[in-house]
Motif scaffolding. Structure first.
Motif, PDB file in Angstrom:
ATOM      1  N   THR A 327       0.832  -1.208   0.000  1.00 28.83           N
ATOM      2  CA  THR A 327       0.000   0.000   0.000  1.00 28.83           C
ATOM      3  C   THR A 327       0.866   1.257   0.000  1.00 28.83           C
ATOM      4  N   VAL A 328       0.242   2.363  -0.379  1.00 35.02           N
ATOM      5  CA  VAL A 328       0.890   3.680  -0.340  1.00 35.02           C
ATOM      6  C   VAL A 328       0.847   4.255   1.068  1.00 35.02           C
ATOM      7  N   ASP A 329      -0.312   4.091   1.720  1.00 31.51           N
ATOM      8  CA  ASP A 329      -0.589   4.798   2.976  1.00 31.51           C
ATOM      9  C   ASP A 329      -1.194   3.896   4.038  1.00 31.51           C
ATOM     10  N   GLY A 330      -1.029   2.594   3.852  1.00 31.75           N
ATOM     11  CA  GLY A 330      -1.667   1.644   4.755  1.00 31.75           C
ATOM     12  C   GLY A 330      -3.016   1.166   4.269  1.00 31.75           C
ATOM     13  N   VAL A 331      -3.605   1.874   3.303  1.00 34.89           N
ATOM     14  CA  VAL A 331      -4.938   1.530   2.788  1.00 34.89           C
ATOM     15  C   VAL A 331      -4.902   1.327   1.271  1.00 34.89           C
ATOM     16  N   HIS A 332      -4.528   2.370   0.534  1.00 31.34           N
ATOM     17  CA  HIS A 332      -4.626   2.336  -0.922  1.00 31.34           C
ATOM     18  C   HIS A 332      -3.443   1.588  -1.518  1.00 31.34           C
ATOM     19  N   PHE A 333      -3.752   0.791  -2.537  1.00 33.36           N
ATOM     20  CA  PHE A 333      -2.764  -0.134  -3.061  1.00 33.36           C
ATOM     21  C   PHE A 333      -1.726   0.556  -3.946  1.00 33.36           C
ATOM     22  N   THR A 334      -0.501   0.066  -3.870  1.00 34.81           N
ATOM     23  CA  THR A 334       0.519   0.344  -4.872  1.00 34.81           C
ATOM     24  C   THR A 334       0.296  -0.600  -6.047  1.00 34.81           C
ATOM     25  N   ASP A 335       1.108  -0.450  -7.098  1.00 34.57           N
ATOM     26  CA  ASP A 335       1.030  -1.397  -8.209  1.00 34.57           C
ATOM     27  C   ASP A 335       1.270  -2.828  -7.727  1.00 34.57           C
ATOM     28  N   LEU A 336       2.163  -2.993  -6.766  1.00 36.93           N
ATOM     29  CA  LEU A 336       2.406  -4.310  -6.181  1.00 36.93           C
ATOM     30  C   LEU A 336       1.132  -4.857  -5.546  1.00 36.93           C
ATOM     31  N   GLY A 337       0.433  -4.025  -4.790  1.00 36.59           N
ATOM     32  CA  GLY A 337      -0.808  -4.448  -4.165  1.00 36.59           C
ATOM     33  C   GLY A 337      -1.864  -4.836  -5.186  1.00 36.59           C
ATOM     34  N   PHE A 338      -1.992  -4.035  -6.235  1.00 36.22           N
ATOM     35  CA  PHE A 338      -2.978  -4.341  -7.277  1.00 36.22           C
ATOM     36  C   PHE A 338      -2.633  -5.643  -7.989  1.00 36.22           C
ATOM     37  N   MET A 339      -1.370  -5.870  -8.247  1.00 33.70           N
ATOM     38  CA  MET A 339      -0.970  -7.101  -8.916  1.00 33.70           C
ATOM     39  C   MET A 339      -1.263  -8.316  -8.033  1.00 33.70           C
ATOM     40  N   ARG A 340      -0.961  -8.202  -6.754  1.00 37.59           N
ATOM     41  CA  ARG A 340      -1.250  -9.310  -5.842  1.00 37.59           C
ATOM     42  C   ARG A 340      -2.750  -9.566  -5.743  1.00 37.59           C
ATOM     43  N   TYR A 341      -3.530  -8.501  -5.695  1.00 37.32           N
ATOM     44  CA  TYR A 341      -4.988  -8.650  -5.603  1.00 37.32           C
ATOM     45  C   TYR A 341      -5.528  -9.304  -6.872  1.00 37.32           C
ATOM     46  N   ALA A 342      -5.029  -8.858  -8.027  1.00 37.21           N
ATOM     47  CA  ALA A 342      -5.462  -9.455  -9.289  1.00 37.21           C
ATOM     48  C   ALA A 342      -5.114 -10.943  -9.338  1.00 37.21           C
ATOM     49  N   GLU A 343      -3.961 -11.305  -8.811  1.00 33.01           N
ATOM     50  CA  GLU A 343      -3.553 -12.712  -8.807  1.00 33.01           C
ATOM     51  C   GLU A 343      -4.480 -13.575  -7.951  1.00 33.01           C
ATOM     52  N   VAL A 344      -5.037 -13.003  -6.882  1.00 37.54           N
ATOM     53  CA  VAL A 344      -5.997 -13.720  -6.047  1.00 37.54           C
ATOM     54  C   VAL A 344      -7.344 -13.841  -6.750  1.00 37.54           C
ATOM     55  N   LEU A 345      -7.776 -12.766  -7.400  1.00 36.72           N
ATOM     56  CA  LEU A 345      -9.096 -12.742  -8.036  1.00 36.72           C
ATOM     57  C   LEU A 345      -9.135 -13.551  -9.333  1.00 36.72           C
ATOM     58  N   TYR A 346      -8.055 -13.552 -10.067  1.00 34.80           N
ATOM     59  CA  TYR A 346      -8.057 -14.110 -11.422  1.00 34.80           C
ATOM     60  C   TYR A 346      -8.581 -15.543 -11.507  1.00 34.80           C
ATOM     61  N   PRO A 347      -8.039 -16.504 -10.743  1.00 42.02           N
ATOM     62  CA  PRO A 347      -8.527 -17.881 -10.915  1.00 42.02           C
ATOM     63  C   PRO A 347      -9.989 -18.047 -10.535  1.00 42.02           C
ATOM     64  N   LEU A 348     -10.434 -17.283  -9.538  1.00 40.16           N
ATOM     65  CA  LEU A 348     -11.823 -17.399  -9.103  1.00 40.16           C
ATOM     66  C   LEU A 348     -12.774 -16.854 -10.176  1.00 40.16           C
ATOM     67  N   ILE A 349     -12.435 -15.703 -10.735  1.00 39.49           N
ATOM     68  CA  ILE A 349     -13.297 -15.134 -11.782  1.00 39.49           C
ATOM     69  C   ILE A 349     -13.235 -15.985 -13.037  1.00 39.49           C
ATOM     70  N   LYS A 350     -12.046 -16.405 -13.427  1.00 40.86           N
ATOM     71  CA  LYS A 350     -11.898 -17.210 -14.645  1.00 40.86           C
ATOM     72  C   LYS A 350     -12.702 -18.491 -14.568  1.00 40.86           C
ATOM     73  N   LYS A 351     -12.784 -19.069 -13.390  1.00 35.57           N
ATOM     74  CA  LYS A 351     -13.510 -20.318 -13.203  1.00 35.57           C
ATOM     75  C   LYS A 351     -15.006 -20.148 -13.407  1.00 35.57           C
ATOM     76  N   HIS A 352     -15.526 -18.981 -13.040  1.00 36.26           N
ATOM     77  CA  HIS A 352     -16.980 -18.828 -12.981  1.00 36.26           C
ATOM     78  C   HIS A 352     -17.586 -17.983 -14.087  1.00 36.26           C
ATOM     79  N   ILE A 353     -16.792 -17.207 -14.816  1.00 30.42           N
ATOM     80  CA  ILE A 353     -17.398 -16.360 -15.843  1.00 30.42           C
ATOM     81  C   ILE A 353     -17.888 -17.201 -17.020  1.00 30.42           C
ATOM     82  N   THR A 354     -18.935 -16.710 -17.658  1.00 31.68           N
ATOM     83  CA  THR A 354     -19.513 -17.385 -18.804  1.00 31.68           C
ATOM     84  C   THR A 354     -18.567 -17.262 -19.989  1.00 31.68           C
ATOM     85  N   ARG A 355     -18.332 -18.344 -20.653  1.00 32.30           N
ATOM     86  CA  ARG A 355     -17.431 -18.319 -21.812  1.00 32.30           C
ATOM     87  C   ARG A 355     -18.192 -17.977 -23.078  1.00 32.30           C
TER      88      ARG A 355
END
Length: 355
Positions: A327-355
């Protein structure tokens, strides 16, 4: 091969003397909008909410977070002219993230960073990438995350072509819709392409719609109606950093039910409050995060007991790592934070989205 190299050399030599010609971007597809019924092109909420939504919420809806332009060109350079609404600045986010542009190029089915349009103020002009071979390429141009774009033109060299995209990527059918806070809006990515919704759009090659409203994800029911108007493949509800425990108890199920009424089978993902790094020191923040996460877990379990299907829950346990550096300030994400968050979300969304 020699003939081809000679021709390419001639084209490059000619392009070095070519002028940049600008074309109004309204001729090209714009991704990331929940509705076309907006006051101007580069904003996110329907004009019908201008006198209904809370003023801060309405104004944030005029930010261009998540919007992206698609085009193709064989130009040796890509430039842009753009104007933003307020020429705003913040002390914890870069000007490029707030009011700049970010260009990606499609190569072998993947979106590759090509360059950023760094702003100078309210009115801007920048050559984003130059000295390229004159080959036709597909482009994705992300708009600013906070300060709303009011006008946009794309510049290419005068010897080149500029056309609508030839391939349907990211796929626009059944987008993923995200609702949330300043983090979801993109605070504090260094540049627009690094907001996690934009990262996921590229990784999934699926259009993503960003309904992030800085400090104002308070479960306003008219936003649920906007979300429900989209034929989405998944709804991601990520409002905990803003909504209070009381607001969640009062509105969360109603917000969900508005979406579910129109989309009885579409997956809906509830996301916990991040474990903010400074919560290990600030005990008030630690208690607040714990209370919010307990509340959303109880709401989720209540929905499950009522027989709700296709609802999912994302723990924040491993959301942004455990080193305190995301994070930048303890709350808002840096690019590192966004990348880590995307890595957590990606498999879950990919599994469930309509193809």
């Amino acid at each position: 091969m020699r003939t081809k190299a000679f021709i390419m050399g001639l084209l490059l030599a000619a392009s070095s003397h070519a002028q940049i010609l600008y074309h109004d971007a309204s001729a090209f597809p714009l991704l990331g909008k929940a509705t076309e019924a907006t006051l101007t092109r580069y904003e996110r909420l329907p004009d019908s909410l201008e006198h209904i939504s809370r003023k801060p919420l309405w104004n944030l809806g005029r930010n261009s977070a998540g919007l992206a332009l698609r085009f193709r060109s064989n130009s040796t350079c890509i430039a842009a002219k753009w104007e933003v609404r307020n020429n705003m600045s913040m002390n914890h986010m870069t000007p490029t993230g707030i009011k700049g542009l970010d260009l990606y190029c499609l190569q072998d089915g993947k979106w590759i960073f090509a360059g950023s349009g760094r702003p100078q103020g309210k009115v801007n002009e920048a050559t984003i990438v130059k000295n390229m071979d004159p080959e036709e390429r597909e482009y994705l141009l992300y708009l600013s995350l906070y300060d709303g774009v009011t006008s946009l033109a794309i510049g290419v060299d005068s010897l080149s072509t500029l056309d609508r995209p030839a391939v349907d990527l990211p796929v626009r059918r059944k987008p993923v819709l995200f609702y949330g806070t300043s983090i979801l809006q993109g605070g504090c990515a260094s540049r627009p392409g690094m907001a996690h919704t934009n990262i996921l759009e590229r990784w999934l090659n699926r259009e993503c719609i960003n309904l992030g409203f800085s400090g104002n994800a308070l479960l306003d029911l008219e936003i649920a109606e906007v979300a429900a108007s989209v034929d989405a493949s998944m709804f991601v509800l990520d409002f905990l950093p803003n909504a209070t425990v009381e607001q969640m108890k009062e509105r969360a199920e109603k917000f969900y039910s508005i979406i579910r009424a129109k989309h009885p089978d579409t997956p809906v993902l509830f996301v916990e409050d991040p474990i903010f790094p400074h919560s290990r020191f600030n005990k008030n923040i630690a208690r607040e995060v714990e209370a919010k996460n307990e509340t959303i877990a109880a709401i989720f379990q209540s929905l499950k007991k009522k027989g709700e299907k296709n609802i999912y829950f994302l723990s924040s346990k491993d959301m942004i790592g455990h080193d305190g550096e995301a994070t930048v300030d303890g709350v808002h994400f840096t690019d590192l934070g966004f990348m880590r968050y995307a890595e957590v979300l990606y498999p879950l969304i990919k599994k469930h989205i309509t193809r």
